[in-house]
Design a protein around this motif. Structure first.
Motif, PDB file in Angstrom:
ATOM      1  N   ASP A   1       0.838  -1.207   0.000  1.00 35.70           N
ATOM      2  CA  ASP A   1       0.000   0.000   0.000  1.00 35.70           C
ATOM      3  C   ASP A   1       0.870   1.253   0.000  1.00 35.70           C
ATOM      4  OD1 ASP A   1      -2.367  -1.406  -0.031  1.00 35.70           O
ATOM      5  OD2 ASP A   1      -2.653  -1.337   2.144  1.00 35.70           O
ATOM      6  N   ILE A   2       1.944   1.229   0.797  1.00 35.86           N
ATOM      7  CA  ILE A   2       2.891   2.351   0.817  1.00 35.86           C
ATOM      8  C   ILE A   2       3.499   2.544  -0.566  1.00 35.86           C
ATOM      9  CG2 ILE A   2       5.106   3.161   1.743  1.00 35.86           C
ATOM     10  CD1 ILE A   2       4.395   1.718   4.358  1.00 35.86           C
ATOM     11  N   ALA A   3       3.854   1.433  -1.209  1.00 35.55           N
ATOM     12  CA  ALA A   3       4.455   1.508  -2.543  1.00 35.55           C
ATOM     13  C   ALA A   3       3.494   2.157  -3.538  1.00 35.55           C
ATOM     14  CB  ALA A   3       4.863   0.117  -3.015  1.00 35.55           C
ATOM     15  N   ARG A   4       2.225   1.798  -3.443  1.00 38.99           N
ATOM     16  CA  ARG A   4       1.245   2.387  -4.357  1.00 38.99           C
ATOM     17  C   ARG A   4       1.036   3.873  -4.083  1.00 38.99           C
ATOM     18  NH1 ARG A   4      -1.302  -2.772  -3.868  1.00 38.99           N
ATOM     19  NH2 ARG A   4      -2.427  -2.097  -2.004  1.00 38.99           N
ATOM     20  N   LYS A   5       0.902   4.215  -2.793  1.00 39.38           N
ATOM     21  CA  LYS A   5       0.569   5.594  -2.433  1.00 39.38           C
ATOM     22  C   LYS A   5       1.760   6.542  -2.562  1.00 39.38           C
ATOM     23  CE  LYS A   5      -3.021   4.110   0.832  1.00 39.38           C
ATOM     24  NZ  LYS A   5      -3.377   3.982   2.273  1.00 39.38           N
ATOM     25  N   GLU A   6       2.934   6.091  -2.133  1.00 35.08           N
ATOM     26  CA  GLU A   6       4.087   6.988  -2.093  1.00 35.08           C
ATOM     27  C   GLU A   6       4.985   6.887  -3.330  1.00 35.08           C
ATOM     28  OE1 GLU A   6       6.328   6.771   1.513  1.00 35.08           O
ATOM     29  OE2 GLU A   6       4.546   6.822   2.812  1.00 35.08           O
TER      30      GLU A   6
ATOM     31  N   ARG B   1      12.362   2.527  -7.563  1.00 30.51           N
ATOM     32  CA  ARG B   1      11.568   2.783  -6.355  1.00 30.51           C
ATOM     33  C   ARG B   1      11.947   4.102  -5.676  1.00 30.51           C
ATOM     34  NH1 ARG B   1      10.802  -3.497  -4.401  1.00 30.51           N
ATOM     35  NH2 ARG B   1       8.582  -3.627  -4.917  1.00 30.51           N
ATOM     36  N   PRO B   2      13.224   4.384  -5.417  1.00 33.21           N
ATOM     37  CA  PRO B   2      13.529   5.661  -4.755  1.00 33.21           C
ATOM     38  C   PRO B   2      13.247   6.882  -5.623  1.00 33.21           C
ATOM     39  CG  PRO B   2      15.540   4.453  -5.259  1.00 33.21           C
ATOM     40  CD  PRO B   2      14.407   3.543  -5.575  1.00 33.21           C
ATOM     41  N   THR B   3      13.044   6.681  -6.926  1.00 27.14           N
ATOM     42  CA  THR B   3      12.735   7.806  -7.820  1.00 27.14           C
ATOM     43  C   THR B   3      11.277   7.758  -8.282  1.00 27.14           C
ATOM     44  OG1 THR B   3      13.632   6.494  -9.657  1.00 27.14           O
ATOM     45  CG2 THR B   3      15.098   8.111  -8.646  1.00 27.14           C
ATOM     46  N   LYS B   4      10.461   6.981  -7.546  1.00 26.02           N
ATOM     47  CA  LYS B   4       9.007   6.932  -7.752  1.00 26.02           C
ATOM     48  C   LYS B   4       8.625   6.555  -9.190  1.00 26.02           C
ATOM     49  CE  LYS B   4       8.216  10.121  -3.944  1.00 26.02           C
ATOM     50  NZ  LYS B   4       7.542  11.328  -3.437  1.00 26.02           N
TER      51      LYS B   4
ATOM     52  N   ILE C   1      18.916  -4.751  -1.466  1.00 24.43           N
ATOM     53  CA  ILE C   1      18.361  -6.002  -1.987  1.00 24.43           C
ATOM     54  C   ILE C   1      16.949  -6.244  -1.453  1.00 24.43           C
ATOM     55  CG2 ILE C   1      18.676  -8.516  -2.047  1.00 24.43           C
ATOM     56  CD1 ILE C   1      21.714  -7.984  -1.770  1.00 24.43           C
ATOM     57  N   GLU C   2      16.658  -5.712  -0.261  1.00 30.10           N
ATOM     58  CA  GLU C   2      15.400  -6.023   0.413  1.00 30.10           C
ATOM     59  C   GLU C   2      14.233  -5.198  -0.142  1.00 30.10           C
ATOM     60  OE1 GLU C   2      16.719  -7.190   4.874  1.00 30.10           O
ATOM     61  OE2 GLU C   2      16.743  -5.037   4.440  1.00 30.10           O
ATOM     62  N   PRO C   3      13.190  -5.834  -0.657  1.00 29.56           N
ATOM     63  CA  PRO C   3      12.049  -5.081  -1.199  1.00 29.56           C
ATOM     64  C   PRO C   3      11.405  -4.131  -0.189  1.00 29.56           C
ATOM     65  CG  PRO C   3      11.939  -7.369  -1.906  1.00 29.56           C
ATOM     66  CD  PRO C   3      13.054  -7.285  -0.904  1.00 29.56           C
ATOM     67  N   GLU C   4      11.244  -4.590   1.050  1.00 26.30           N
ATOM     68  CA  GLU C   4      10.594  -3.731   2.042  1.00 26.30           C
ATOM     69  C   GLU C   4      11.445  -2.502   2.346  1.00 26.30           C
ATOM     70  OE1 GLU C   4       8.361  -3.967   6.406  1.00 26.30           O
ATOM     71  OE2 GLU C   4       9.043  -5.799   5.411  1.00 26.30           O
ATOM     72  N   THR C   5      12.764  -2.655   2.352  1.00 27.48           N
ATOM     73  CA  THR C   5      13.641  -1.506   2.587  1.00 27.48           C
ATOM     74  C   THR C   5      13.629  -0.570   1.389  1.00 27.48           C
ATOM     75  OG1 THR C   5      15.037  -2.930   3.954  1.00 27.48           O
ATOM     76  CG2 THR C   5      15.959  -0.808   3.303  1.00 27.48           C
ATOM     77  N   GLN C   6      13.573  -1.125   0.187  1.00 28.29           N
ATOM     78  CA  GLN C   6      13.471  -0.289  -1.011  1.00 28.29           C
ATOM     79  C   GLN C   6      12.244   0.610  -0.939  1.00 28.29           C
ATOM     80  OE1 GLN C   6      13.318  -3.004  -4.311  1.00 28.29           O
ATOM     81  NE2 GLN C   6      15.329  -3.892  -3.875  1.00 28.29           N
ATOM     82  N   ILE C   7      11.166   0.064  -0.426  1.00 23.16           N
ATOM     83  CA  ILE C   7       9.903   0.802  -0.375  1.00 23.16           C
ATOM     84  C   ILE C   7       9.854   1.756   0.816  1.00 23.16           C
ATOM     85  CG2 ILE C   7       7.400   0.560  -0.038  1.00 23.16           C
ATOM     86  CD1 ILE C   7       7.682  -2.173  -1.543  1.00 23.16           C
TER      87      ILE C   7
END
Length: 314
Positions: A41-46, A86-89, A175-181
Motif C-alpha cells: 500500500d505504501i508503494a502504491r501511495k508513495e 523505487r527511490p525515484t518513484k 536487496i530487500e524489497p521492504e527496505t526499497q519501499i
C-alpha cells in the motif's frame, strides 16, 4: 508476486540460498520476502507502484541506460532496475540520473570503492561501531546505528573504514524489497565523543558523506537521528552544514539524551533498552552481520563488476 521478487533473481550473482545467523534463538537474515500488504500500500501511495507502471518504467529505463556510453550494468535484471526506480518513484529519467550518480560517485572515490567486499573490512565489524537493529521501525524502515563516541577507538578504526562498513550495509539493504519501499532511518550515537575524535572529521570527508546520501544512494534515507551528542559535536556538524540541502537538513533530528523525543520518531518496540526501548529480540552486533555479509561475498564482487568503463563480461 512479480518475477523480480523471486529471491533467486534478486541477487546479481544468482545466489539461491540466502545466509542466516542465529543470535540467541533469533534468526538474522536479509528480508527478501514478498512485501506484506501494508507495505505494498505504501508503494502504491508513495511510489506510484502498480504492475503496469513498473513494467513500463523498467522498459523505458532499460532503453535509456542502453544509450549511456561507457556504462556497463545488469540491464536484463529486473530486480536491479527496480532498486533504482523505487527511490525515484518510477520516473525513468530520474532513475537514470540516480544510476549515473551511483556509478560516477564510485569512480570519483575509487580509492574507497575498488575491491570493496566484506572480507576486506573485517576490522570495522570486529570493533562493533556500526550495526543494523534486528527490528524495523513502526514505518517498516531499517535502522542503521553508528556508534561514534566512547565505543569508537579512532586509533584502531578510521572514519574511512566506518564509511566503507556503512556502504556495505547499504548495498545489502538495497536487496530487500521492504527496505526499497519504506527506506531507512540512521542513528548516530555520539555518547562520549572526544576532542581527539572530532579532529578525525574533515571537510572532504563531510562532503563525501553528504554527496553520497543526497545524490548517490539508491535508498530512501528518511531520517537521521543524532543522540547523546555532547556540546563538542557542534564542531563536527559545522563541517557538514555547508553541504546540506534543505531536504536532507530537514530530516536530521537532534535528541541529545531525551528519549521521549527519540520515541516520537522511533517506537520503543524497535529500540534496545539503552535507548529506552522494549525490543523483544537480542541486539545484533556487527560480527553477527559480518557472518551473513561475508557469505554474500560473490554478490559484492558482482556489484563491483559493474560501472563506468568496466569490461563487459561474457
Amino acid at each position: 508476486m512479480q518475477p523480480w521478487e523471486d529471491a533467486s533473481k534478486m541477487m546479481l550473482c544468482g545466489c539461491k540460498d540466502f545466509p542466516t545467523c542465529k543470535v540467541d534463538g533469533y534468526t538474522l537474515r536479509l528480508e527478501t520476502d514478498d512485501p506484506p500488504s501494508d507495505v505494498k500500500d505504501i508503494a502504491r501511495k508513495e511510489l506510484r507502484e502498480t504492475p503496469e507502471l513498473v513494467e513500463q518504467a523498467m522498459k523505458e529505463l532499460r532503453e535509456l541506460l542502453k544509450e549511456e556510453e561507457g556504462l556497463y550494468c545488469p540491464l536484463e535484471n529486473d530486480a536491479w532496475l527496480v532498486r533504482f526506480l523505487r527511490p525515484t518513484k518510477f520516473y525513468p529519467k530520474s532513475a537514470l540520473e540516480l544510476v549515473k550518480n551511483y556509478y560516477s560517485f564510485k569512480v570519483k572515490h575509487k580509492d574507497i570503492y575498488n575491491g570493496l567486499v566484506p572480507s576486506s573490512e573485517q576490522n570495522v565489524f570486529a570493533h562493533d561501531v556500526i550495526s543494523v537493529f534486528p527490528k524495523r521501525d513502526q514505518l517498516g524502515r531499517r535502522i542503521l546505528c553508528l556508534y561514534l563516541g566512547k565505543k569508537w577507538k579512532h586509533n584502531k578504526v578510521c572514519l574511512d573504514e566506518i564509511y566503507k562498513g556503512a556502504v556495505l550495509f547499504m548495498e545489502a539493504a538495497m536487496i530487500e524489497p521492504e527496505t526499497q519501499i519504506c527506506g531507512a532511518s540512521v542513528i548516530f550515537d555520539m555518547d562520549g565523543l572526544s576532542l581527539a575524535q572530532t579532529m578525525q572529521f574533515t571537510p572532504p570527508f563531510a562532503k563525501r558523506i553528504v554527496d553520497w546520501l543526497q545524490d548517490s544512494v539508491p535508498l530512501r534515507v528518511k531520517a537521521i537521528h543524532i543522540i547523546n551528542q555532547p556540546y563538542i559535536f557542534n564542531m563536527v556538524f559545522a563541517l557538514f552544514k555547508p553541504f546540506l540541502r534543505e531536504k536532507l537538513r530537514n530530516r536530521i533530528i537532534f535528541h541529545g539524551t531525551d528519549r521521549k523525543s527519540l520515541h516520537k520518531h522511533l517506537d520503543p518496540s524497535c529500540l534496545p533498552k539503552e535507548y529506552g526501548g522494549t525490543m523483544d529480540v537480542p541486539l545484533v552486533h556487527s560480527n553477527n552481520w559480518y557472518t551473513i555479509m561475508s557469505q554474500l561475498e560473490p554478490e559484492y564482487e558482482k556489484i563491483n563488476s559493474y560501472g563506468y568503463k568496466k569490461k563487459v563480461q561474457e
